[in-house]
Design a protein around this motif. Sequence first.
Motif, PDB file in Angstrom:
ATOM      1  N   GLY A   1      37.890   3.881  25.217  1.00  0.00           N
ATOM      2  CA  GLY A   1      38.578   3.394  24.023  1.00  0.00           C
ATOM      3  C   GLY A   1      40.053   3.155  24.263  1.00  0.00           C
ATOM      4  N   TYR A   2      40.833   3.200  23.167  1.00  0.00           N
ATOM      5  CA  TYR A   2      42.239   2.824  23.196  1.00  0.00           C
ATOM      6  C   TYR A   2      43.100   3.939  22.613  1.00  0.00           C
ATOM      7  N   TYR A   3      44.118   4.355  23.347  1.00  0.00           N
ATOM      8  CA  TYR A   3      45.098   5.294  22.822  1.00  0.00           C
ATOM      9  C   TYR A   3      46.183   4.505  22.088  1.00  0.00           C
ATOM     10  N   HIS A   4      46.993   5.234  21.287  1.00  0.00           N
ATOM     11  CA  HIS A   4      48.021   4.564  20.491  1.00  0.00           C
ATOM     12  C   HIS A   4      49.370   4.693  21.170  1.00  0.00           C
TER      13      HIS A   4
ATOM     14  N   TYR B   1      48.093   5.877   8.790  1.00  0.00           N
ATOM     15  CA  TYR B   1      46.781   5.508   9.326  1.00  0.00           C
ATOM     16  C   TYR B   1      47.010   4.581  10.503  1.00  0.00           C
ATOM     17  N   LYS B   2      46.515   4.977  11.672  1.00  0.00           N
ATOM     18  CA  LYS B   2      46.699   4.179  12.897  1.00  0.00           C
ATOM     19  C   LYS B   2      45.592   3.128  13.001  1.00  0.00           C
ATOM     20  N   LEU B   3      45.999   1.869  13.038  1.00  0.00           N
ATOM     21  CA  LEU B   3      45.050   0.768  13.123  1.00  0.00           C
ATOM     22  C   LEU B   3      44.626   0.541  14.573  1.00  0.00           C
ATOM     23  N   GLY B   4      43.622  -0.313  14.763  1.00  0.00           N
ATOM     24  CA  GLY B   4      43.172  -0.651  16.107  1.00  0.00           C
ATOM     25  C   GLY B   4      41.753  -0.207  16.356  1.00  0.00           C
ATOM     26  N   LYS B   5      41.104  -0.852  17.349  1.00  0.00           N
ATOM     27  CA  LYS B   5      39.704  -0.562  17.625  1.00  0.00           C
ATOM     28  C   LYS B   5      39.560   0.595  18.608  1.00  0.00           C
ATOM     29  N   LYS B   6      38.432   1.278  18.519  1.00  0.00           N
ATOM     30  CA  LYS B   6      38.052   2.352  19.447  1.00  0.00           C
ATOM     31  C   LYS B   6      39.189   3.345  19.644  1.00  0.00           C
ATOM     32  N   ALA B   7      39.734   3.838  18.538  1.00  0.00           N
ATOM     33  CA  ALA B   7      40.879   4.744  18.615  1.00  0.00           C
ATOM     34  C   ALA B   7      40.499   6.057  19.282  1.00  0.00           C
TER      35      ALA B   7
ATOM     36  N   ILE C   1      49.891   1.872   9.436  1.00  0.00           N
ATOM     37  CA  ILE C   1      50.387   1.692   8.063  1.00  0.00           C
ATOM     38  C   ILE C   1      50.575   3.063   7.440  1.00  0.00           C
ATOM     39  N   SER C   2      51.669   3.238   6.692  1.00  0.00           N
ATOM     40  CA  SER C   2      52.013   4.543   6.129  1.00  0.00           C
ATOM     41  C   SER C   2      52.247   4.436   4.629  1.00  0.00           C
ATOM     42  N   ALA C   3      51.902   5.497   3.919  1.00  0.00           N
ATOM     43  CA  ALA C   3      52.231   5.649   2.504  1.00  0.00           C
ATOM     44  C   ALA C   3      53.134   6.869   2.367  1.00  0.00           C
TER      45      ALA C   3
ATOM     46  N   ARG D   1      43.058   8.969  13.987  1.00  0.00           N
ATOM     47  CA  ARG D   1      43.404   7.941  12.996  1.00  0.00           C
ATOM     48  C   ARG D   1      44.589   8.309  12.111  1.00  0.00           C
ATOM     49  N   PHE D   2      44.826   9.607  11.831  1.00  0.00           N
ATOM     50  CA  PHE D   2      45.806  10.000  10.821  1.00  0.00           C
ATOM     51  C   PHE D   2      46.940  10.827  11.406  1.00  0.00           C
ATOM     52  N   ASP D   3      48.159  10.542  10.920  1.00  0.00           N
ATOM     53  CA  ASP D   3      49.352  11.346  11.188  1.00  0.00           C
ATOM     54  C   ASP D   3      49.913  11.831   9.861  1.00  0.00           C
ATOM     55  N   LEU D   4      50.482  13.022   9.858  1.00  0.00           N
ATOM     56  CA  LEU D   4      51.153  13.563   8.681  1.00  0.00           C
ATOM     57  C   LEU D   4      52.617  13.771   9.034  1.00  0.00           C
ATOM     58  N   GLY D   5      53.524  13.355   8.121  1.00  0.00           N
ATOM     59  CA  GLY D   5      54.929  13.463   8.473  1.00  0.00           C
ATOM     60  C   GLY D   5      55.858  13.527   7.291  1.00  0.00           C
TER      61      GLY D   5
END
Length: 483
Positions: free
Chosen positions: A283-286, A260-266, A51-53, A201-205
Motif C-alpha cells: 500500500g501507500y504511506y502518507h 482524515y488522510k485521503l489516498g488509496k491503500k493507506a 482534510i481536517s475539521a 486514516r485519522f489524526d487528532l490534533g
Amino acid sequence: MKKVSQLIGSFALGAMMALPSFAQPLEQPNSPDYNPKASYDGPYKMNTWSISAHFGPSLFFGDLREYDFWPVTKTSSDSHKESGTFQGGLTINKQLSYLFGARLDGSIGNLRGMKRRMYNRYFEGNYFDVSLAGTVNLKGLLMGPNKMKRWKVDAYVGIGQVFYDATAYDLTGGIPLRETGKMNDWIVPTGLNINYELSKRFDLGLDFRLTHTNSDYLDATYGGDYDRTPNSFVIADQKTSRKGNSELDSYGYGAIQLTYKLGKKALKVAKVDGKWDYKPEEGYYHLRYTDPKVLIKPPKILTLEEMDSVAKANRPKDIDPKLLLDTDGDGVSDFFDKEPNSPAGSVVDGSGRVLDFDSYVKNALATGAACSEIFANVTFDTDKNAIKPEFQEMLKNVAALMNKNGCRLQLAGHTDRRASDRYNIALSRRRVDAVKNFLINEGGLTDPSKVIVDYFGSFKPIADSASRPGLQRNRRVELKLLP
C-alpha cells in the motif's frame, strides 16, 4: 505588511524547493547504509492529501478588549462578557514534501469584546474567513523522521480574506453606537498545528491560530473613536482610512482538529523489533509522517559465491574462434575473409579481397568509368613526410582522375607510436598536407576543395607496433576515393 509579505515569500520558496521530492516511493529505513541525499524512482508513491475539521473557542484582540490576556467572563451593570465565542471550519491539506506543505482554510465564527476605559462600550460580531497558507514540518526539521514518529508539528503562515459584520453598544443601557455593515479585509493567518497519528486514516490534533487583519474596524470601533452618540453612522458607508490611532485588529482561536488522510491503500507504519516496518508492496504511506529518504533500500552486497553464480548464469555463448583471427593481417577476420592469405600490406575490400588501387585508377582514366569507393595507403619513412617515388605516379593518376570524373578524395594521416601524442598529431598533419600539396602542385589538381583532410597521430594503428613491418604499415596516409 512588508514583513508579512517577506515571510510568506520565504514559505513559498521553501515549498517550491521541496517539490522535486514530492511523492517519492518507498523502501527500508534505519539502515547503516542510509543515504539522506539518495532518491528512489519506483512504482510506489505516497499519499499526500488530507482534510481536517476544527472547532474551538475564539478570541478578539483590538480596541474593545478589557485585558490583554484574560477575557471578561460575566455580564454586569458595567461589563459585558467576552468569553463564549466559538469558531469552526474545514482545512484541505496538501503535503508537497516531507518538510513543506500547503493548506486551504475556511472558518466561520463570532467575536465579542468590551472596554470600560475611554470607550465604555462592547461589541458583538460574526465573521467568515478563507486563506491559503504554506506549512513547515518543525518536528521533522528539528528531530528527523524517526523520532516521535506518530507526531507532526507544523508552523504556518498565509494570506486570505475575512468577511465580517459587527455592532458596538454602549455599556450603559446597551444602546447601539456603531455598525460595520458587511465588510471584508485582507488577513494574514499565522499558527501552530500539532497532530498525532491515531490510525492509518485519522489524526487528532490541536490548531492554534492568530489572524492579523488589515483593518481597525473588526470591533465596529477604530482607535480614538470615543464619541457615544447612538447610531451616528455605519462604518461601511464612510470613506475613511481602515486604521485609527491604535494597532490593527487581530483575532485567534485554539481548536481541536480531526484529520482524515485521503489516498488509496493507506498504511500506518508499525514498529517491529524496535524498528519501523515499511511494506511498500502492500500500500501507500502518507507524506505527512514518512520521509521518502528513509524508505530507500540499501544496495545488496553480493558474496563471492553469489557473484560467481550470477556470472555463470549470464555467461554469453562461446564465440567462433574465426571471429578473433586475422591470419593475413588485412583487418578482416578470417570468419568473413574471402582471401585469408592476402600479401602483407595489401589494400582489401570488406570481404578481404585484394584491390589493386593503381590499376583501378588507370583503368578508370582510360575508360572514363565513374568513381567508386576504393582505398589505398601511402607509406612514409620514420619521422618523414616526403612522398616516396613509388607513390608519385599513382598520386598523379589520382589527380587526373579527379579532374576528369569529378571524384572526391578523403585523406587521413597516421604515425607509428614512437613519439608523444602531440608530436605524432603534428607529424600526421604534415604527411596529409604533403599528399594534398603533391596532388595540387605535381598532379595538377584543379579543385582542392574536393580533398577532405583529417589526421589522427598514432591513435588508429592497423598493425602491431612491436615489429618493424608493423611500424612501417602504421606510418601512412590513407586515401579513400569517393564518387
